[in-house]
Design a protein around this motif. Structure first.
Motif, PDB file in Angstrom:
ATOM      1  N   VAL A 199      -2.783   3.799  -3.408  1.00 48.89           N
ATOM      2  CA  VAL A 199      -2.836   2.545  -4.158  1.00 48.89           C
ATOM      3  C   VAL A 199      -2.594   1.404  -3.182  1.00 48.89           C
ATOM      4  N   SER A 200      -3.482   0.396  -3.233  1.00 52.15           N
ATOM      5  CA  SER A 200      -3.324  -0.792  -2.406  1.00 52.15           C
ATOM      6  C   SER A 200      -3.452  -2.021  -3.286  1.00 52.15           C
ATOM      7  N   VAL A 201      -2.623  -3.023  -3.008  1.00 53.17           N
ATOM      8  CA  VAL A 201      -2.640  -4.269  -3.761  1.00 53.17           C
ATOM      9  C   VAL A 201      -2.891  -5.409  -2.777  1.00 53.17           C
ATOM     10  N   TYR A 202      -3.895  -6.222  -3.092  1.00 53.45           N
ATOM     11  CA  TYR A 202      -4.270  -7.364  -2.267  1.00 53.45           C
ATOM     12  C   TYR A 202      -4.196  -8.630  -3.107  1.00 53.45           C
ATOM     13  N   THR A 203      -3.945  -9.754  -2.448  1.00 49.48           N
ATOM     14  CA  THR A 203      -3.950 -11.031  -3.147  1.00 49.48           C
ATOM     15  C   THR A 203      -4.760 -12.054  -2.364  1.00 49.48           C
ATOM     16  N   THR A 204      -5.336 -12.991  -3.087  1.00 54.37           N
ATOM     17  CA  THR A 204      -5.913 -14.182  -2.473  1.00 54.37           C
ATOM     18  C   THR A 204      -5.125 -15.351  -3.017  1.00 54.37           C
ATOM     19  N   SER A 205      -5.010 -16.393  -2.206  1.00 55.91           N
ATOM     20  CA  SER A 205      -4.202 -17.519  -2.659  1.00 55.91           C
ATOM     21  C   SER A 205      -4.797 -18.841  -2.207  1.00 55.91           C
ATOM     22  N   SER A 211       0.863  -1.180   0.000  1.00 53.73           N
ATOM     23  CA  SER A 211       0.000   0.000   0.000  1.00 53.73           C
ATOM     24  C   SER A 211       0.898   1.228   0.000  1.00 53.73           C
ATOM     25  N   THR A 212       0.510   2.206  -0.828  1.00 56.93           N
ATOM     26  CA  THR A 212       1.287   3.439  -0.876  1.00 56.93           C
ATOM     27  C   THR A 212       0.328   4.631  -0.896  1.00 56.93           C
ATOM     28  N   THR A 213       0.674   5.646  -0.162  1.00 57.79           N
ATOM     29  CA  THR A 213      -0.168   6.830  -0.067  1.00 57.79           C
ATOM     30  C   THR A 213       0.700   8.070  -0.110  1.00 57.79           C
ATOM     31  N   ASP A 214       0.237   9.076  -0.866  1.00 47.59           N
ATOM     32  CA  ASP A 214       0.875  10.389  -0.810  1.00 47.59           C
ATOM     33  C   ASP A 214      -0.238  11.425  -0.807  1.00 47.59           C
TER      34      ASP A 214
END
Length: 156
Positions: free
Chosen positions: A105-111, A97-100
């Protein structure tokens, strides 16, 4: 015991469908809305953009990619509310996750076992909101390769 195993096998496809249904419902909700841009690509369509050949290996394991974008704040809020609910229900893990000042922007995964089954990216950038959902089955190494795909390979 055999019945229990048979029941599990019968319900596995339903679990996969449930994972996709949250985002499919969201896509259908905004399909005819002029304020939302939706791009849905199957593996075959991706192969066309990649020009076949070398590109086929780059996207192996991806079933679909769905991208939703809007500049409407109310719709963006609804998209993220639905995405957050799905992410929580799917027990997706936050990868990064990145914020300014202007973007988040956040990236998630399922596995499943050692394979990634979906990547969910939420984006808010200077008034625009977006959601990217990649479904399939691929390794962490393949995800790294996908991130490194050279955009010059795309036939756009």
């Amino acid at each position: 015991m055999k019945r229990f195993i048979a029941l599990i096998i019968m319900f596995l496809p339903l679990l996969a469908m449930a994972q996709q249904s949250d985002f499919s419902k969201l896509t259908k909700r905004y399909a005819n809305n002029d304020k939302v841009t939706i791009i849905s690509l199957t593996q075959q369509q991706l192969l066309l953009f990649m020009g076949g050949g070398d590109g086929a290996e780059d996207i192996k394991g991806i079933d679909t990619i769905t991208i939703m974008m809007t500049e409407d704040k109310a719709i963006g809020k609804d998209m993220f509310k639905a995405a957050a609910k799905a992410i929580k229900r799917l027990k997706a893990e936050e990868l990064v996750s990145t914020t300014d000042e202007e973007s988040n922007v956040s990236v998630y995964t399922t596995s499943s076992e050692n394979m990634i089954t979906s990547v969910i990216v939420t984006i808010v950038d200077d008034g625009e909101s977006g959601l990217v959902v990649i479904n399939g089955e691929f390794s962490v190494e393949k995800l790294n390769d996908l991130v490194k795909v050279d955009s010059s390979k795309l036939n756009l």
